[in-house]
Scaffold this active site. Structure first.
Site, PDB file in Angstrom:
ATOM      1  N   GLY A   1     -13.626   0.899  24.199  1.00  0.00           N
ATOM      2  CA  GLY A   1     -12.197   0.730  24.450  1.00  0.00           C
ATOM      3  C   GLY A   1     -11.581   2.031  24.925  1.00  0.00           C
ATOM      4  O   GLY A   1     -11.566   3.014  24.172  1.00  0.00           O
TER       5      GLY A   1
ATOM      6  N   ALA B   1       0.856  -1.205   0.000  1.00  0.00           N
ATOM      7  CA  ALA B   1       0.000   0.000   0.000  1.00  0.00           C
ATOM      8  C   ALA B   1       0.886   1.246   0.000  1.00  0.00           C
ATOM      9  O   ALA B   1       1.802   1.347  -0.789  1.00  0.00           O
ATOM     10  CB  ALA B   1      -0.937  -0.055   1.194  1.00  0.00           C
TER      11      ALA B   1
ATOM     12  N   GLY C   1      -7.864  -2.674  20.496  1.00  0.00           N
ATOM     13  CA  GLY C   1      -6.591  -3.336  20.252  1.00  0.00           C
ATOM     14  C   GLY C   1      -6.395  -3.671  18.779  1.00  0.00           C
ATOM     15  O   GLY C   1      -7.292  -3.464  17.950  1.00  0.00           O
ATOM     16  N   ARG C   2      -5.187  -4.151  18.464  1.00  0.00           N
ATOM     17  CA  ARG C   2      -4.849  -4.466  17.078  1.00  0.00           C
ATOM     18  C   ARG C   2      -4.357  -5.901  16.991  1.00  0.00           C
ATOM     19  O   ARG C   2      -3.888  -6.473  17.958  1.00  0.00           O
ATOM     20  CB  ARG C   2      -3.775  -3.479  16.569  1.00  0.00           C
TER      21      ARG C   2
ATOM     22  N   GLY D   1       3.120   3.241   6.195  1.00  0.00           N
ATOM     23  CA  GLY D   1       2.333   2.293   6.981  1.00  0.00           C
ATOM     24  C   GLY D   1       1.202   2.923   7.767  1.00  0.00           C
ATOM     25  O   GLY D   1       0.702   3.996   7.423  1.00  0.00           O
TER      26      GLY D   1
ATOM     27  N   HIS E   1      12.930  29.348  32.680  1.00  0.00           N
ATOM     28  CA  HIS E   1      11.663  29.828  33.235  1.00  0.00           C
ATOM     29  C   HIS E   1      11.055  30.843  32.269  1.00  0.00           C
ATOM     30  O   HIS E   1      11.778  31.686  31.756  1.00  0.00           O
ATOM     31  CB  HIS E   1      11.901  30.496  34.585  1.00  0.00           C
TER      32      HIS E   1
ATOM     33  N   ALA F   1       5.126   3.322  16.983  1.00  0.00           N
ATOM     34  CA  ALA F   1       5.912   3.620  15.786  1.00  0.00           C
ATOM     35  C   ALA F   1       7.399   3.772  16.099  1.00  0.00           C
ATOM     36  O   ALA F   1       8.250   3.205  15.417  1.00  0.00           O
ATOM     37  CB  ALA F   1       5.378   4.899  15.146  1.00  0.00           C
TER      38      ALA F   1
END
Ligand code: NAD
Length: 471
Positions: free
Chosen positions: A179, A35, A269-270, A39, A442, A318
């Site tokens: 989820g 593809a 989830g994957r 990704g 600061h 990743a």
């Protein structure tokens, strides 16, 4: 059959980084991708999600502008433009990665790869032709895809995964998220920012259940304050379509409840498809559907390594995939690599941001370590007050005695950037005193890190002493 030194399967943040590193080390590398280059992370994950979250943040800023003395008569969201903006961001970064691959001499082959013993990589090209490479080494970096739990009705028309949400960025008034992990809370945060009514249903007792308890609990409070309904310990029974809305039935404390929405996001989830990347004859040892690897990312098959989501053991992130890619390529090339894969920061881009690295106090104690934890509450941090942010903290976990930093958990403005310096400390075994040597600018959010470190000594300057001192 053609020969190659290294064939990498998958051009996500694991595969493409490995390919560029291989080129830098002088290896002839072929990268196979079915593809888009980049990704999940670049095309359907980290990058477009953060673009959508940024749009939500801009809207929230515009709506709150009056508080900061800026008059914006009416701020509204244009979902089509939010989607377009995310597409532009993705296209720009993807173009950059493609350019890098070309400039490094990486051979990019478009097609679907399967790895056979040898190792040999068979590629089905888009035009139906096939090509096979006899490779000296192979790296499998084929990633993962959203997993759907066995809940009735998830094939309904209003049910989406993160893929669908990012492809469409739908205009929604009501969203139910199933989820309460990283993906779920990031979308909840974005759509709360867009003004939608959001309900989060998490099966376990709190949001972000794999992270330090205080992070999930504080995030739930922050989401509720922004109008979200958050139900932990919720068991989703069914999703059904009712006219132009979806109805989600869930069980909470033994009671069945319904919530109605325009769309339902499933973020539970994957999963990886190891079988799809292995040709007949290649048996790779797996653990819960992911490929078992050693510290150099070697699998059970000679000359086949695996990195990223599809490799067991590491976090599905990743930057973990990229780091693993570099470790694997250095191993292929026989050069040393200093990367410590046990120290991977984890970031959640909600409002407020969350980040952690190393061990939580509970994890350290479970590992048999004697640790103490100190915390800076960000309520007194000038940058936090200027930005109009409320509750937040920086927690640092260090060993007793030597005070070596073993972990940190942050929930505050720019937490995802601040975690870097604590990751440096954890990876290099630095002590609280070594880290406290640094003067921090600061006003910055980073002062919170300094104050958490000071708390290990005589106390943070901007925190009330635990006991009022006599004058
Ligand atoms: P996850 O594992 O982080 O969270 C899934 C959540 O769903 C868990 O809390 C789980 O208890 C809950 N769950 C499972 N079944 C359920 C059910 N039937 N009903 C209600 N709740 C249920 O998975 P994810 O959020 O889908 O993310 C996938 C992967 O992608 C993770 O590994 C994550 O780290 C990665 N990711 C990372 C980032 C980031 O780094 N910012 C962003 C997105 C995704």
């Amino acid at each position: 059959m053609e020969s190659r030194e290294l064939v990498i399967v998958g051009a996500g943040p694991g595969g493409y980084v490995a390919a560029i590193k291989a080129a830098q080390l002088g290896l002839r590398c072929t990268l196979v991708e079915r593809a888009e280059v980049g990704g999940t992370c670049l095309n359907r994950g980290c990058v477009p999600t953060k673009s959508v979250l940024h749009s939500a943040e801009v809207l929230a800023c515009a709506r709150e502008a009056g508080r900061f003395g800026v008059v914006i008569p009416e701020a509204a969201v244009d979902f089509a433009a939010v989607r377009e903006r995310a597409r532009e961001v993705v296209a720009q970064i993807r173009g950059g990665v493609e350019q890098l691959l070309a400039a490094n001499g990486v051979e990019l082959v478009r097609g679907e790869a399967r790895v056979a013993p040898g190792p040999v990589v068979h590629v089905a090209l888009p035009d139906g032709a096939r090509v096979s490479y006899q490779a000296r080494d192979v790296i499998v970096a084929a990633g993962s895809a959203p997993a759907l739990p066995p809940i009735k009705g998830l094939d309904g028309p209003r049910v989406m995964t993160s893929d669908g949400m990012l492809a469409e960025v739908p205009a929604l008034d009501r969203l139910v998220v199933i989820g309460g992990g990283v993906i779920g809370v990031e979308f909840a945060s974005a759509y709360a920012g867009f003004g939608a009514e959001v309900t989060v249903l998490e099966a376990l007792p709190r949001l972000l259940p794999t992270l330090d308890r205080e992070l999930g609990q504080s995030l739930a409070l922050a989401l509720k304050k922004r109008g979200c309904a958050v139900h932990a310990g919720a068991l989703v029974r069914e999703v059904r379509d009712d006219g132009d809305e979806a109805v989600v039935t869930f069980e909470l404390k033994g009671e069945l409840r319904d919530v109605r929405a325009d769309a339902v996001l499933v973020a539970t989830g994957r999963r990886c498809d190891v079988g799809a990347v292995c040709a007949d004859g290649l048996e790779l040892a797996c653990e819960r559907g992911r490929i078992v690897v050693d510290e150099c990312m070697r699998t059970s098959a000679p000359h086949v390594r695996a990195i990223g989501d599809i490799a067991a053991g590491g976090p599905q992130l990743a930057h973990a995939a990229s780091a693993q890619g570099i470790v694997a390529v250095c191993d292929v090339a026989g050069v040393p690599c200093e990367i410590d894969l046990s120290c991977v920061p984890s970031c959640v881009y909600t409002e407020p941001e969350i980040a952690c690295v190393g061990l939580s106090e509970v994890e350290a104690k479970e590992a048999g370590m004697q640790v103490t934890t100190e915390k800076c509450l960000m309520t007194g941090n000038a940058k936090t007050v200027i930005a109009g942010m409320d509750r937040g903290f920086v927690k640092v976990v260090a060993t007793e005695g030597e005070r070596r930093i073993v972990g940190a958990q942050l929930l505050c403005g720019r937490a995802t950037d601040l975690v870097g310096e604590l990751a440096v400390a954890v990876a290099n075994g630095l002590t609280v005193d070594e880290m406290a040597r640094v003067v921090r600018a600061h006003p910055t959010f980073e002062e919170g890190v300094g104050e958490a470190l000071e708390a290990f000594g005589t106390g943070a300057i901007h925190a009330l002493p635990k006991k009022r001192r006599a004058v």
